[in-house]
Write a protein that holds these residues in place. Structure first.
Motif, PDB file in Angstrom:
ATOM      1  N   SER A 176     -39.083  17.242 -20.729  1.00  0.00           N
ATOM      2  CA  SER A 176     -39.756  18.088 -21.481  1.00  0.00           C
ATOM      3  C   SER A 176     -40.190  17.618 -23.164  1.00  0.00           C
ATOM      4  CB  SER A 176     -39.339  19.604 -22.189  1.00  0.00           C
ATOM      5  OG  SER A 176     -40.504  20.239 -23.392  1.00  0.00           O
ATOM      6  N   GLY A 177     -41.400  16.798 -22.939  1.00  0.00           N
ATOM      7  CA  GLY A 177     -41.539  15.759 -24.888  1.00  0.00           C
ATOM      8  C   GLY A 177     -41.515  16.430 -25.698  1.00  0.00           C
ATOM      9  N   LYS A 178     -41.870  18.408 -25.112  1.00  0.00           N
ATOM     10  CA  LYS A 178     -41.535  19.074 -27.008  1.00  0.00           C
ATOM     11  C   LYS A 178     -39.611  18.669 -27.187  1.00  0.00           C
ATOM     12  CE  LYS A 178     -46.282  21.145 -25.989  1.00  0.00           C
ATOM     13  NZ  LYS A 178     -46.934  21.568 -25.796  1.00  0.00           N
ATOM     14  N   SER A 179     -39.697  19.002 -25.964  1.00  0.00           N
ATOM     15  CA  SER A 179     -38.090  19.636 -27.262  1.00  0.00           C
ATOM     16  C   SER A 179     -37.426  18.016 -27.413  1.00  0.00           C
ATOM     17  CB  SER A 179     -37.191  19.877 -25.559  1.00  0.00           C
ATOM     18  OG  SER A 179     -37.175  21.360 -25.205  1.00  0.00           O
ATOM     19  N   GLN A 180     -37.979  17.200 -27.305  1.00  0.00           N
ATOM     20  CA  GLN A 180     -37.507  15.472 -27.546  1.00  0.00           C
ATOM     21  C   GLN A 180     -38.485  15.840 -28.667  1.00  0.00           C
ATOM     22  OE1 GLN A 180     -35.189  13.792 -26.648  1.00  0.00           O
ATOM     23  NE2 GLN A 180     -35.213  15.098 -24.589  1.00  0.00           N
ATOM     24  N   VAL A 181     -39.636  16.409 -29.097  1.00  0.00           N
ATOM     25  CA  VAL A 181     -40.004  15.926 -30.727  1.00  0.00           C
ATOM     26  C   VAL A 181     -39.427  16.723 -31.351  1.00  0.00           C
ATOM     27  CG1 VAL A 181     -42.002  17.181 -31.840  1.00  0.00           C
ATOM     28  CG2 VAL A 181     -42.689  15.479 -29.458  1.00  0.00           C
ATOM     29  N   LEU A 182     -38.666  18.071 -30.599  1.00  0.00           N
ATOM     30  CA  LEU A 182     -38.408  19.390 -31.938  1.00  0.00           C
ATOM     31  C   LEU A 182     -37.344  18.797 -32.339  1.00  0.00           C
ATOM     32  CD1 LEU A 182     -39.280  22.525 -29.984  1.00  0.00           C
ATOM     33  CD2 LEU A 182     -40.052  21.502 -32.077  1.00  0.00           C
TER      34      LEU A 182
ATOM     35  N   HIS B 157     -46.999  20.729 -16.969  1.00  0.00           N
ATOM     36  CA  HIS B 157     -45.641  21.964 -16.380  1.00  0.00           C
ATOM     37  C   HIS B 157     -45.216  22.165 -18.207  1.00  0.00           C
ATOM     38  CE1 HIS B 157     -45.186  21.500 -12.243  1.00  0.00           C
ATOM     39  NE2 HIS B 157     -46.143  22.398 -12.736  1.00  0.00           N
ATOM     40  N   ASP B 158     -45.845  21.133 -19.107  1.00  0.00           N
ATOM     41  CA  ASP B 158     -44.432  20.970 -20.495  1.00  0.00           C
ATOM     42  C   ASP B 158     -45.750  21.808 -21.496  1.00  0.00           C
ATOM     43  OD1 ASP B 158     -43.888  18.512 -22.256  1.00  0.00           O
ATOM     44  OD2 ASP B 158     -43.090  20.441 -22.527  1.00  0.00           O
ATOM     45  N   SER B 159     -46.077  22.710 -21.361  1.00  0.00           N
ATOM     46  CA  SER B 159     -46.988  23.572 -22.198  1.00  0.00           C
ATOM     47  C   SER B 159     -46.529  24.778 -22.991  1.00  0.00           C
ATOM     48  CB  SER B 159     -47.433  24.398 -20.901  1.00  0.00           C
ATOM     49  OG  SER B 159     -47.408  24.941 -19.899  1.00  0.00           O
ATOM     50  N   PHE B 160     -45.458  24.728 -23.298  1.00  0.00           N
ATOM     51  CA  PHE B 160     -44.599  25.573 -24.531  1.00  0.00           C
ATOM     52  C   PHE B 160     -45.323  25.248 -25.524  1.00  0.00           C
ATOM     53  CE2 PHE B 160     -40.979  28.377 -24.408  1.00  0.00           C
ATOM     54  CZ  PHE B 160     -40.932  28.665 -26.400  1.00  0.00           C
TER      55      PHE B 160
ATOM     56  N   PHE C  99     -44.709  28.139 -31.606  1.00  0.00           N
ATOM     57  CA  PHE C  99     -44.343  29.844 -31.983  1.00  0.00           C
ATOM     58  C   PHE C  99     -42.559  29.443 -32.279  1.00  0.00           C
ATOM     59  CE2 PHE C  99     -47.531  31.292 -31.099  1.00  0.00           C
ATOM     60  CZ  PHE C  99     -48.131  31.283 -29.200  1.00  0.00           C
ATOM     61  N   LEU C 100     -41.753  28.159 -32.490  1.00  0.00           N
ATOM     62  CA  LEU C 100     -40.330  27.413 -32.753  1.00  0.00           C
ATOM     63  C   LEU C 100     -40.175  27.933 -34.147  1.00  0.00           C
ATOM     64  CD1 LEU C 100     -38.996  25.997 -29.184  1.00  0.00           C
ATOM     65  CD2 LEU C 100     -38.957  28.481 -29.986  1.00  0.00           C
TER      66      LEU C 100
ATOM     67  N   ALA D 223     -34.301  23.894 -29.944  1.00  0.00           N
ATOM     68  CA  ALA D 223     -35.365  23.912 -29.249  1.00  0.00           C
ATOM     69  C   ALA D 223     -35.143  22.966 -27.594  1.00  0.00           C
ATOM     70  CB  ALA D 223     -34.307  21.998 -30.684  1.00  0.00           C
ATOM     71  N   ILE D 224     -33.986  23.579 -26.820  1.00  0.00           N
ATOM     72  CA  ILE D 224     -34.403  23.067 -25.935  1.00  0.00           C
ATOM     73  C   ILE D 224     -34.829  23.677 -25.254  1.00  0.00           C
ATOM     74  CG2 ILE D 224     -32.151  24.121 -25.103  1.00  0.00           C
ATOM     75  CD1 ILE D 224     -32.782  21.068 -24.345  1.00  0.00           C
ATOM     76  N   LEU D 225     -35.269  24.930 -25.470  1.00  0.00           N
ATOM     77  CA  LEU D 225     -36.305  25.973 -24.412  1.00  0.00           C
ATOM     78  C   LEU D 225     -37.756  25.350 -23.916  1.00  0.00           C
ATOM     79  CD1 LEU D 225     -36.692  29.177 -27.270  1.00  0.00           C
ATOM     80  CD2 LEU D 225     -35.758  29.012 -24.838  1.00  0.00           C
ATOM     81  N   PRO D 226     -38.829  24.696 -24.535  1.00  0.00           N
ATOM     82  CA  PRO D 226     -39.641  23.694 -24.136  1.00  0.00           C
ATOM     83  C   PRO D 226     -38.889  23.176 -22.182  1.00  0.00           C
ATOM     84  CG  PRO D 226     -39.914  23.316 -26.299  1.00  0.00           C
ATOM     85  CD  PRO D 226     -38.696  24.055 -26.220  1.00  0.00           C
ATOM     86  N   GLN D 227     -37.376  22.711 -22.816  1.00  0.00           N
ATOM     87  CA  GLN D 227     -37.208  21.520 -22.162  1.00  0.00           C
ATOM     88  C   GLN D 227     -36.432  22.565 -20.670  1.00  0.00           C
ATOM     89  OE1 GLN D 227     -36.284  18.639 -20.878  1.00  0.00           O
ATOM     90  NE2 GLN D 227     -36.412  19.612 -18.822  1.00  0.00           N
ATOM     91  N   LEU D 228     -36.135  23.859 -21.565  1.00  0.00           N
ATOM     92  CA  LEU D 228     -35.836  25.254 -20.308  1.00  0.00           C
ATOM     93  C   LEU D 228     -37.039  25.593 -19.123  1.00  0.00           C
ATOM     94  CD1 LEU D 228     -32.718  26.921 -21.810  1.00  0.00           C
ATOM     95  CD2 LEU D 228     -32.705  24.520 -20.372  1.00  0.00           C
ATOM     96  N   PHE D 229     -38.039  25.722 -20.559  1.00  0.00           N
ATOM     97  CA  PHE D 229     -39.041  26.355 -19.693  1.00  0.00           C
ATOM     98  C   PHE D 229     -40.284  25.392 -18.818  1.00  0.00           C
ATOM     99  CE2 PHE D 229     -43.433  28.654 -19.951  1.00  0.00           C
ATOM    100  CZ  PHE D 229     -44.188  28.157 -19.973  1.00  0.00           C
ATOM    101  N   LEU D 230     -39.824  24.061 -18.892  1.00  0.00           N
ATOM    102  CA  LEU D 230     -40.679  23.145 -17.909  1.00  0.00           C
ATOM    103  C   LEU D 230     -39.654  23.260 -16.198  1.00  0.00           C
ATOM    104  CD1 LEU D 230     -42.213  20.736 -17.144  1.00  0.00           C
ATOM    105  CD2 LEU D 230     -39.927  19.359 -18.267  1.00  0.00           C
TER     106      LEU D 230
END
Lengths: 10, 212
Positions: B33-39, B90-93, B97-98, B130-137
């Motif tokens: 998840s790129g979003k988790s990496q951004v976080l 798929h990386d759509s968290f 919201f965090l 921060a790991i939520l987008p990754q777990l979501f993915l």
């Protein structure tokens, strides 16, 4: 008043 | 410094290295998840600002530089070099919201209403989710490559080891920080489901498949 964190942790 | 904190930091470093190697070797960031990496990059930048103002130890300074550099390199690999392999769908968290609740909480619950302290508190709260987008993915794709699950195991273990570090420091130095402890407990709980799957499946050589 809890101890002020000395921020030595990463 | 104690063995739990050292083990935690090394586990954290290992996780970051595993991720970088996975992307570099497979030349793909599929399943990440790129979003988790951004976080995570935001977490490091807001927490390690004191890198230039207070010198704690060589170890402390080097590790901060390594974490910031590695997270920057990961973002570069994901969003520039191997951009084509990034799984946008798929990386759509929704990370706003965090971010927003963490900002609000950091303004309300903190040790000291100063810029550095608010940023540190925000960083602590953000890291816990921060790991939520990754777990979501992983839950959306229903599976994870074994290298990705090793990454997640090392990353989850780091904060779990920090919990032991905080218990040790409370007993040995009567030092504690409720904000860090609370966020650390939340962060570790988020991994529990994954830890279960990792230990029951990945360690038996199976692929990490989430029950559909």
């Amino acid at each position: 008043q809890q101890t002020k964190t000395d921020k030595d942790e990463l | 410094m104690n063995i739990f904190r050292l083990a935690g930091d090394l586990s954290h470093l290992l996780a970051i290295i595993i991720l970088l190697l996975k992307i570099w070797k497979t030349r793909s960031c599929a399943g990440i998840s790129g979003k988790s990496q951004v976080l995570f990059a935001i977490v490091y930048l807001t927490r390690y600002l004191d890198l230039f103002t207070t010198y704690i130890s060589l170890y402390n300074s080097i590790m901060k530089i390594v974490f910031i550099a590695a997270s920057g390199a990961t973002l570069y690999l994901m969003y520039v070099k191997f951009k084509a392999t990034y799984d946008h769908n798929h990386d759509s968290f929704r990370i706003e919201f965090l971010l927003i609740p963490c900002v609000i909480l950091a303004l309300i619950i903190n040790h000291d209403f100063t810029v550095m302290e608010i940023l540190w508190t925000f960083s602590i709260y953000l890291e816990s989710v921060a790991i939520l987008p990754q777990l979501f993915l992983v839950s959306k794709t229903g599976e994870a490559e074994s290298i990705t699950s090793h990454y997640l195991f090392a990353l989850g273990s780091y904060r779990a080891l920090y919990l032991l570090n905080w218990i040790y420091r409370y007993m040995a130095e009567s030092h504690y920080d409720l904000i860090a402890i609370f966020a650390g407990v939340v962060q570790t709980i988020l991994y529990c489901d994954f830890f279960y799957l990792y230990i029951t499946k990945v360690l038996k050589g199976k692929k990490l498949q989430l029950p559909a």
